[in-house]
Design a protein around this motif. Structure first.
Motif, PDB file in Angstrom:
ATOM      1  N   THR A   3       0.843  -1.193   0.000  1.00  0.00           N
ATOM      2  CA  THR A   3       0.000   0.000   0.000  1.00  0.00           C
ATOM      3  C   THR A   3       0.879   1.244   0.000  1.00  0.00           C
ATOM      4  O   THR A   3       1.990   1.245   0.494  1.00  0.00           O
ATOM      5  CB  THR A   3      -0.908   0.053   1.248  1.00  0.00           C
ATOM      6  N   LYS A   6      -1.367   7.758  -2.646  1.00  0.00           N
ATOM      7  CA  LYS A   6      -1.322   8.344  -3.982  1.00  0.00           C
ATOM      8  C   LYS A   6      -2.355   9.446  -4.108  1.00  0.00           C
ATOM      9  O   LYS A   6      -3.292   9.529  -3.320  1.00  0.00           O
ATOM     10  CB  LYS A   6      -1.626   7.259  -5.025  1.00  0.00           C
ATOM     11  N   CYS A   8      -5.436  10.883  -6.145  1.00  0.00           N
ATOM     12  CA  CYS A   8      -6.491  10.398  -7.027  1.00  0.00           C
ATOM     13  C   CYS A   8      -6.369  11.063  -8.395  1.00  0.00           C
ATOM     14  O   CYS A   8      -6.175  12.272  -8.491  1.00  0.00           O
ATOM     15  CB  CYS A   8      -7.856  10.704  -6.413  1.00  0.00           C
ATOM     16  N   TYR A  17      -3.607   3.928  -1.532  1.00  0.00           N
ATOM     17  CA  TYR A  17      -3.669   3.188  -2.788  1.00  0.00           C
ATOM     18  C   TYR A  17      -3.342   1.713  -2.578  1.00  0.00           C
ATOM     19  O   TYR A  17      -2.393   1.369  -1.881  1.00  0.00           O
ATOM     20  CB  TYR A  17      -2.682   3.799  -3.777  1.00  0.00           C
ATOM     21  N   PRO A  22      -5.295   4.480 -10.136  1.00  0.00           N
ATOM     22  CA  PRO A  22      -5.158   5.357  -8.968  1.00  0.00           C
ATOM     23  C   PRO A  22      -6.341   6.303  -8.814  1.00  0.00           C
ATOM     24  O   PRO A  22      -6.270   7.483  -9.125  1.00  0.00           O
ATOM     25  CB  PRO A  22      -3.860   6.116  -9.260  1.00  0.00           C
ATOM     26  N   CYS A  24      -9.516   7.356  -6.023  1.00  0.00           N
ATOM     27  CA  CYS A  24      -9.938   7.226  -4.633  1.00  0.00           C
ATOM     28  C   CYS A  24     -11.321   6.565  -4.548  1.00  0.00           C
ATOM     29  O   CYS A  24     -12.074   6.556  -5.510  1.00  0.00           O
ATOM     30  CB  CYS A  24      -9.953   8.598  -3.950  1.00  0.00           C
TER      31      CYS A  24
END
Ligand SMILES: [Zn+2]
Ligand SMILES: [Zn+2]
Length: 138
Positions: A3, A6, A8, A17, A22, A24
């Motif tokens: 994990t 990142k 969105c 992430y 990528p 959300c």
């Protein structure tokens, strides 16, 4: 675990992430709602063109094409949007390959798996990490 934080791609918000594109969770949900909308639209407007779908639903053409490739969105025979198998060029209504090529690909995969599984202590550890695509000419 793999994990990382990142941004969105849609709204720019930072999120935890995990995998896939990528985007959300909130935006993912929005896309999901949009998908249902487009799916219903296509069902009600069987002859709608790509321009009509993207215009009326307010969705990007790229997004529609992605759903098609994922075989989530299916166009009817009445649709002006024609898709063709990437392998043999046959007419299809969703996805990337026709039923026949999909079956061929599946057969090739399972055969390769069977052949490799049986013997050998000399298999190198790197094997299987990279997937090789074989194209057969005939
Ligand atoms: Zn977002
Ligand atoms: Zn095909």
């Amino acid at each position: 675990m793999n994990t990382s934080i990142k941004n969105c791609r849609k709204c720019g918000k930072m999120f935890n992430y995990m995998m896939g594109p990528p985007i959300c969770p909130a935006c993912r949900e929005k896309i999901e709602q949009k998908f249902q909308e487009v799916k219903d639209y296509v069902r009600e407007h069987k002859a709608a063109s790509m321009e009509q779908i993207t215009g009326d639903c307010g969705v990007e053409r790229k997004q529609v094409e992605q759903w098609v490739r994922e075989e989530r969105l299916v166009f009817s025979d009445a649709s002006p949007i024609k898709l063709y198998c990437e392998k043999c060029g046959a007419y299809i209504t969703t996805g990337r390959f026709c039923e026949k090529c999909k079956k061929d690909t599946a057969n090739n995969f399972s055969e390769a798996g069977r052949r490799e599984g049986g013997s050998g202590s000399s298999a190198d550890p790197g094997k299987g990490a990279g997937m090789k695509m074989h194209t057969f000419k005939g």
